[in-house]
Enzyme design. Structure first.
Site, PDB file in Angstrom:
ATOM      1  N   GLY A   1      40.683  35.496 -14.574  1.00  0.00           N
ATOM      2  CA  GLY A   1      40.248  34.638 -15.374  1.00  0.00           C
ATOM      3  C   GLY A   1      39.828  36.305 -16.304  1.00  0.00           C
ATOM      4  O   GLY A   1      38.817  36.421 -17.147  1.00  0.00           O
ATOM      5  N   SER A   2      40.587  36.705 -16.445  1.00  0.00           N
ATOM      6  CA  SER A   2      40.046  37.945 -17.104  1.00  0.00           C
ATOM      7  C   SER A   2      40.463  38.103 -18.950  1.00  0.00           C
ATOM      8  O   SER A   2      39.636  38.033 -19.328  1.00  0.00           O
ATOM      9  CB  SER A   2      41.155  38.790 -17.558  1.00  0.00           C
ATOM     10  OG  SER A   2      43.010  39.180 -18.149  1.00  0.00           O
ATOM     11  N   ASN A   3      41.467  36.767 -19.091  1.00  0.00           N
ATOM     12  CA  ASN A   3      40.974  36.119 -20.916  1.00  0.00           C
ATOM     13  C   ASN A   3      39.806  34.921 -20.737  1.00  0.00           C
ATOM     14  O   ASN A   3      39.399  34.934 -21.970  1.00  0.00           O
ATOM     15  CB  ASN A   3      42.540  35.238 -20.730  1.00  0.00           C
ATOM     16  CG  ASN A   3      43.549  36.213 -21.391  1.00  0.00           C
ATOM     17  OD1 ASN A   3      43.234  36.223 -22.175  1.00  0.00           O
ATOM     18  ND2 ASN A   3      44.563  36.282 -19.770  1.00  0.00           N
TER      19      ASN A   3
ATOM     20  N   ARG B   1      49.783  25.544 -13.839  1.00  0.00           N
ATOM     21  CA  ARG B   1      50.254  24.487 -13.302  1.00  0.00           C
ATOM     22  C   ARG B   1      51.180  23.998 -14.433  1.00  0.00           C
ATOM     23  O   ARG B   1      50.130  23.729 -15.717  1.00  0.00           O
ATOM     24  CB  ARG B   1      49.729  23.115 -13.132  1.00  0.00           C
ATOM     25  CG  ARG B   1      47.927  24.009 -11.831  1.00  0.00           C
ATOM     26  CD  ARG B   1      48.871  23.858 -10.471  1.00  0.00           C
ATOM     27  NE  ARG B   1      49.789  22.665 -10.434  1.00  0.00           N
ATOM     28  CZ  ARG B   1      50.646  22.641  -8.934  1.00  0.00           C
ATOM     29  NH1 ARG B   1      50.853  24.077  -8.164  1.00  0.00           N
ATOM     30  NH2 ARG B   1      51.249  22.187  -8.575  1.00  0.00           N
TER      31      ARG B   1
ATOM     32  N   HIS C   1      50.817  32.485 -23.174  1.00  0.00           N
ATOM     33  CA  HIS C   1      51.411  33.071 -22.747  1.00  0.00           C
ATOM     34  C   HIS C   1      52.270  34.761 -22.986  1.00  0.00           C
ATOM     35  O   HIS C   1      52.008  34.908 -23.742  1.00  0.00           O
ATOM     36  CB  HIS C   1      53.128  32.049 -23.134  1.00  0.00           C
ATOM     37  CG  HIS C   1      54.393  32.487 -22.632  1.00  0.00           C
ATOM     38  ND1 HIS C   1      54.445  31.663 -21.168  1.00  0.00           N
ATOM     39  CD2 HIS C   1      55.648  32.471 -22.652  1.00  0.00           C
ATOM     40  CE1 HIS C   1      55.375  32.216 -20.595  1.00  0.00           C
ATOM     41  NE2 HIS C   1      56.162  32.747 -21.196  1.00  0.00           N
TER      42      HIS C   1
ATOM     43  N   ARG D   1      51.229  14.904 -10.081  1.00  0.00           N
ATOM     44  CA  ARG D   1      50.193  15.566 -11.560  1.00  0.00           C
ATOM     45  C   ARG D   1      50.059  15.017 -12.321  1.00  0.00           C
ATOM     46  O   ARG D   1      48.913  15.193 -12.476  1.00  0.00           O
ATOM     47  CB  ARG D   1      51.543  16.647 -12.505  1.00  0.00           C
ATOM     48  CG  ARG D   1      52.264  17.476 -11.610  1.00  0.00           C
ATOM     49  CD  ARG D   1      53.654  18.355 -11.916  1.00  0.00           C
ATOM     50  NE  ARG D   1      54.624  19.234 -11.651  1.00  0.00           N
ATOM     51  CZ  ARG D   1      54.635  19.679 -11.642  1.00  0.00           C
ATOM     52  NH1 ARG D   1      53.747  20.484 -11.868  1.00  0.00           N
ATOM     53  NH2 ARG D   1      55.329  20.971 -11.235  1.00  0.00           N
TER      54      ARG D   1
ATOM     55  N   ASN E   1      47.363  27.344 -25.083  1.00  0.00           N
ATOM     56  CA  ASN E   1      48.385  27.791 -24.406  1.00  0.00           C
ATOM     57  C   ASN E   1      47.947  29.600 -24.373  1.00  0.00           C
ATOM     58  O   ASN E   1      48.284  29.937 -25.745  1.00  0.00           O
ATOM     59  CB  ASN E   1      49.302  26.950 -23.771  1.00  0.00           C
ATOM     60  CG  ASN E   1      49.757  28.093 -22.438  1.00  0.00           C
ATOM     61  OD1 ASN E   1      48.901  28.620 -21.343  1.00  0.00           O
ATOM     62  ND2 ASN E   1      51.086  28.566 -21.979  1.00  0.00           N
TER      63      ASN E   1
HETATM   64  C1  GAR Z   1      47.810  35.894 -18.486  1.00  0.00           C
HETATM   65  O1  GAR Z   1      47.835  37.282 -18.804  1.00  0.00           O
HETATM   66  C2  GAR Z   1      48.687  34.960 -19.135  1.00  0.00           C
HETATM   67  O2  GAR Z   1      49.270  35.314 -20.281  1.00  0.00           O
HETATM   68  C3  GAR Z   1      49.157  34.411 -18.454  1.00  0.00           C
HETATM   69  O3  GAR Z   1      48.491  34.921 -16.970  1.00  0.00           O
HETATM   70  C4  GAR Z   1      47.645  35.451 -16.844  1.00  0.00           C
HETATM   71  C5  GAR Z   1      45.972  35.060 -16.191  1.00  0.00           C
HETATM   72  O4  GAR Z   1      45.397  35.842 -16.153  1.00  0.00           O
HETATM   73  N1  GAR Z   1      49.767  33.115 -18.750  1.00  0.00           N
HETATM   74  C6  GAR Z   1      51.222  32.266 -17.873  1.00  0.00           C
HETATM   75  O5  GAR Z   1      52.083  33.034 -17.545  1.00  0.00           O
HETATM   76  C7  GAR Z   1      51.058  31.439 -18.409  1.00  0.00           C
HETATM   77  N2  GAR Z   1      52.865  30.511 -18.217  1.00  0.00           N
HETATM   78  P1  GAR Z   1      44.066  35.983 -16.419  1.00  0.00           P
HETATM   79  O6  GAR Z   1      43.589  34.950 -14.801  1.00  0.00           O
HETATM   80  O7  GAR Z   1      43.551  37.543 -16.129  1.00  0.00           O
HETATM   81  O8  GAR Z   1      43.601  35.763 -17.561  1.00  0.00           O
END
Ligand code: GAR
Length: 228
Positions: A45-47, A124, A142, A98, A140
């Protein structure tokens, strides 16, 4: 930001500055009301944290209506509790198809009056059920410079390919995985001794900077469409 991420950000400037271009404010004037977000997350969850911090510090005119998570161990829940943001758990293991999980998620998003869906490490694959219900209103993040390195191993794949630059991409979610319209990107160097962790940490510093900006751009579009 972890110590590693701070070190990475200090020692490795990104090649592309996601600083706002002068025309940004003209093109994306702050709306008179906050955009209502629903955030979907599966992990640390850092984003999510970066988006919440941008909102609470007044840099992003938005409100997180709900955080949906699918993993009972996800650290993102702790973060949502700390920011006092409602969290709803939908365990994908409880659904045979799904599409059924996505239908439940739509219900939650509507219940919380969400306008823009933000996938922040949601691991997912989404079905057209959800994509069509929020058409052009799902973002999203990526961890690669799309269209290079789509899929779940983007960071490892970039290292294996020997690229010298990688980065992150915010895009609209379309039916084909990691393929929707690109809203914003930032690049970082890839060093010869990089591991998955070191490169991902450097990429995440940029993710945290550009996600709030991309949300502001998407919100501007939604506000303009709803004003017509
Ligand atoms: C993020 O770095 C994002 O780029 C990646 O998951 C991480 C989640 O980090 N997303 C993917 O790979 C999507 N295909 P977070 O939980 O610390 O935000």
């Amino acid at each position: 930001m972890t110590n590693d991420q701070r070190l990475n950000s200090e020692s490795s400037p990104s090649f592309i500055s996601p600083a706002l271009p002068p025309s940004f404010m003209a093109e994306n004037p702050p709306a008179d009301r906050p955009i209502r977000l629903g955030i979907m997350a599966s992990g640390s969850g850092s984003n999510f944290e970066a988006i919440a911090a941008a909102i609470f510090s007044g840099q992003l005119h938005a409100k997180i209506q709900v955080m949906i998570y699918n993993n009972p161990q996800a650290r993102v829940l702790e973060r949502a509790n700390r920011w006092q943001i409602p969290a709803v758990f939908h365990n994908h293991r409880d659904y045979k198809r799904r599409e059924d999980l996505d239908a439940k998620i739509i219900e939650t998003l509507h219940e919380h009056d969400v306008e823009l869906v933000v996938m922040a490490g949601w691991m997912r694959i989404m079905t057209p059920v959800l994509i069509d219900a929020f058409s052009n209103r799902i973002l999203n993040m990526h961890p690669s410079l799309l269209p290079s390195f789509k899929g779940g191993q983007a960071v490892e794949d970039a290292i294996a390919a020997g690229v010298k630059i990688s980065g992150c991409t915010v895009h609209l979610v379309a039916a084909e995985v990691d393929s929707g319209k690109i809203l914003m990107q930032a690049a970082v160097p890839v060093f010869p001794n990089d591991t998955r962790e070191s490169l991902h940490g450097r990429i995440q510093v940029q993710e945290h900077r550009i996600y709030p900006l991309a949300i502001a751009i998407a919100a501007g579009g939604i506000h303009r469409r709803s004003a017509r």
